[in-house]
Design an enzyme around this catalytic site. Structure first.
Site, PDB file in Angstrom:
ATOM      1  CE1 TYR A 150      -1.593   2.784  -4.357  1.00  0.00           C
ATOM      2  CE2 TYR A 150      -0.153   0.915  -3.913  1.00  0.00           C
ATOM      3  CZ  TYR A 150      -0.687   2.136  -3.541  1.00  0.00           C
ATOM      4  OH  TYR A 150      -0.314   2.715  -2.343  1.00  0.00           O
ATOM      5  CG  ASP A 252       4.796  -0.938 -10.335  1.00  0.00           C
ATOM      6  OD1 ASP A 252       5.476  -1.770  -9.715  1.00  0.00           O
ATOM      7  OD2 ASP A 252       4.116  -0.054  -9.785  1.00  0.00           O
ATOM      8  CE  LYS A 279       3.313  -4.915  -2.584  1.00  0.00           C
ATOM      9  NZ  LYS A 279       2.452  -4.392  -1.555  1.00  0.00           N
TER      10      LYS A 279
END
Ligand SMILES: Cc1ncc(COP(=O)(O)O)c(C=O)c1O
Length: 453
Positions: A150, A252, A279
Site C-alpha cells: 500500500y 516506503d 505517520k
C-alpha cells in the site's frame, strides 16, 4: 450465540445518530474510507494515552493509534505543549522555518538512506513525489510495486493493492489491476506488479522491464496489507538487481519506521536509494517526507536548472514540524526496544489464546505491529493473505469493539508507548472473550465463506 453487530448497534446509539446526520452531508457519512465499517463507524470524541472515548462515553483501548501514527499514544504532554507553543507563535508562513531544519536533520541522522529530505503532508504525497523523482532521475516511465502493498491513493499507487485473486493472474506473474474506479488506463500500463517474497520471480520481471523501469517501490514490512515482513533474501535481491540495472529502489517506510530508530532498512541492513516516511514523524499531525541519495534529491534544488518543483501550502508547516520534532525526540532507542519487547510478548499471548481454542490463526508481527489472519497457512505475501477468512476477522474486530478495544477492521493493530502490562492483558483478555463467544459461529459457517480478496 452472540451477534457482534447487534451488540454494537445496542451500545453505540450516539454514533448511529451522528452517522445518520453525517450521511446527509458526506458520502457514507464519513470522509475516510478506512474509518468506515458496517453498520456505521464509531465516532470518537477524545483520546488520552492508549485510551479513546466514543460519543456515547464508552472507553476503549486504542490498538490502532490512527493507523499506527500515534506511537506515543494520544495527547502526549510534550507534543501537546509543542503544538500549543507553536500555535501561539503562528501556524504557517510563506517562508521556511527553523523547526523544519531541526526535524530534517534528525531524520537524516537516524535513517540510513537519508542524505537529504523534503517534507509534504501525507504518505500519498510522499510516494507520489518519490516516484516522480525516480522517473525524472532515470528518464524512464514505469514503476514496479508489490502486489498487496500500500502506497496511498494517487493513480500510480492504486494498482494491485487488493486485487481479486481469481482475476489477477498467476502468483509469480501478477497482472496490474485497478484498485479504484477512475484509475486511468495508463496507470495499468505504467505500473508493473511484483510478487512479494519471491526473489526469482521478481527479478525475472524486473529484468524483462529494465529499459522502462524508473523504480521499484516496496514496504520492507507490508503494513496495512497485513504486517508481512520481507525476507532478507528478497530485499537483498531487489537491492542487487536494481543497483545493477540503474533502477532506483524506494522503501516506503511510512509505517515501518516505527520498528527501529532507522526503520526497517536499519534492521535489515539494506539501504534503498529513496525512502518515504509519514505517520509517526508528525507526532499525530499530517506530516510526511521523502528523501534519500543526495544526487537524486538535488533534482529538487531550486538553485539548479532544470529542477523539479515541489509545492505545497503546508509542506514543513511549523505546527506539524513542532509536533513531529517533539515526538521523534521522545523516541530514543530504549523506547523502541521496550515497545518491541511488548509487541513480541503480546503476539506470544495471542498465539496461545487461539491455540487454546483450536482456532487456526496466523499472528503476523513486526516490532510493535501485529495482524491476525484466520488461516492455517503462513501469511507471507498477498495471495496467502487473501486466502484468509475475512468474515472471522470482521467478527473479531466488531467483537473487540464491544469488549472495549479498537483495532483495524482487518484485525491489524499497533502498540503505543503508554500501554502498560494491565492494558496489554486487558487486550488479550478481550480477544479471548471474543474468540470464546464466536468460536461456535465460526465452526458452523460454510468453508466457502472465505473471501478471495
Ligand atoms: C506504507 C504506506 N505508504 C503510504 C501510505 C499513505 O499515507 P497517507 O494515508 O498519509 O496518505 C500509507 C498509509 O497507511 C502506508 O501505510
Amino acid at each position: 450465540m452472540v451477534d457482534p453487530e447487534a451488540v454494537y448497534r445496542q451500545t453505540t446509539p450516539r454514533s448511529r445518530a451522528l452517522h445518520e446526520r453525517a450521511a446527509m452531508v458526506m458520502p457514507g457519512g464519513t470522509t475516510r474510507t478506512t474509518t468506515y465499517f458496517h453498520p456505521y463507524p464509531l465516532y470518537i470524541e477524545r483520546g488520552e494515552g492508549c485510551r479513546v472515548w466514543d460519543v456515547d462515553g464508552t472507553e476503549r483501548i486504542d490498538m490502532l493509534g490512527n493507523y499506527t501514527a500515534l506511537i506515543l499514544g494520544h495527547s502526549h504532554p510534550k507534543i501537546v505543549e509543542a503544538i500549543r507553543r507553536q500555535a501561539a507563535r503562528g501556524t504557517g508562513f510563506a517562508a521556511a522555518n527553523p523547526i523544519e531544519v531541526e526535524l530534517a536533520t534528525l531524520l537524516c541522522e537516524r535513517v540510513p538512506s537519508l542524505e537529504a529530505v523534503r517534507f509534504c503532508n501525507s504518505g500519498t504525497e510522499a510516494t507520489m513525489f518519490a516516484m516522480r523523482l525516480a522517473r525524472a532521475f532515470t528518464g524512464r516511465p514505469k514503476i514496479a510495486r508489490i502486489e498487496g502493498g500500500y502506497h496511498g491513493t494517487h493513480d500510480y499507487a492504486e494498482v494491485s493493492t487488493h486485487p481479486v485473486v481469481s482475476e489477477a493472474g498467476p502468483p509469480e506473474a501478477p497482472q496490474a489491476m485497478a484498485d479504484s474506479m477512475g484509475t486511468p488506463d495508463w496507470a495499468l500500463d505504467q505500473v508493473i506488479v511484483l510478487p512479494f517474497n519471491n526473489p526469482d520471480a521478481a527479478e525475472r520481471i524486473i529484468r524483462r522491464e529494465k529499459s522502462q523501469l524508473a523504480a521499484v517501490i516496496l514496504e520492507p514490512i507490508i503494513g496495512a496489507g497485513g504486517v508481512i515482513p520481507a525476507t532478507i533474501e528478497f530485499l537483498q535481491r531487489l537491492r542487487d538487481v536494481t543497483r545493477e540495472l540503474g533502477i532506483l529502489l524506494i522503501f516506503d517506510e511510512v509505517i515501518s519506521l516505527r520498528v527501529a530508530p532507522g526503520g526497517a532498512q536499519q534492521l535489515y541492513d539494506v539501504t534503498p536509494d529513496l525512502t518515504t516516511l509519514g505517520k509517526i514523524i508528525g507526532g499525530g499531525l499530517p506530516v510526511a517526507a521523502f528523501g534519500g541519495r543526495a544526487d537524486v534529491m538535488e533534482m529538487l534544488d531550486p538553485r539548479r536548472e532544470p529542477n523539479i518543483a515541489q509545492g505545497g501550502t503546508y509542506n514543513g508547516n511549523p505546527l506539524g514540524m513542532a509536533a513531529g520534532l517533539a515526538a521523534m525526540t521522545e523516541l530514543t532507542p530504549d523506547v523502541y526496544d521496550d515497545l518491541n519487547r511488548k509487541g513480541a510478548r503480546v503476539c506470544e499471548q495471542l498465539t496461545e489464546v487461539f491455540a487454546s481454542h483450536h482456532v487456526p490463526v496466523q499472528v503476523n508481527s513486526a516490532g510493535s505491529l501485529l495482524a491476525l489472519h484466520f488461516t492455517d497457512k503462513p501469511v507471507v505475501d498477498y495471495r496467502t493473505m487473501a486466502a484468509a477468512d475475512k468474515k472471522q476477522a470482521r467478527d473479531l474486530f466488531l467483537g473487540l469493539v464491544n469488549h472495549g478495544v479498537l483495532m483495524a477492521p482487518r484485525a491489524m493493530g499497533a502498540l503505543s508507548t503508554p500501554m502498560g502490562e494491565d492494558d496489554i492483558q486487558q487486550f488479550v483478555d478481550a480477544v479471548e472473550a471474543v474468540v470464546a463467544e464466536q468460536r461456535r459461529r465460526w465452526e458452523s459457517r460454510e468453508p466457502n465463506a472465505r473471501a478471495s480478496r
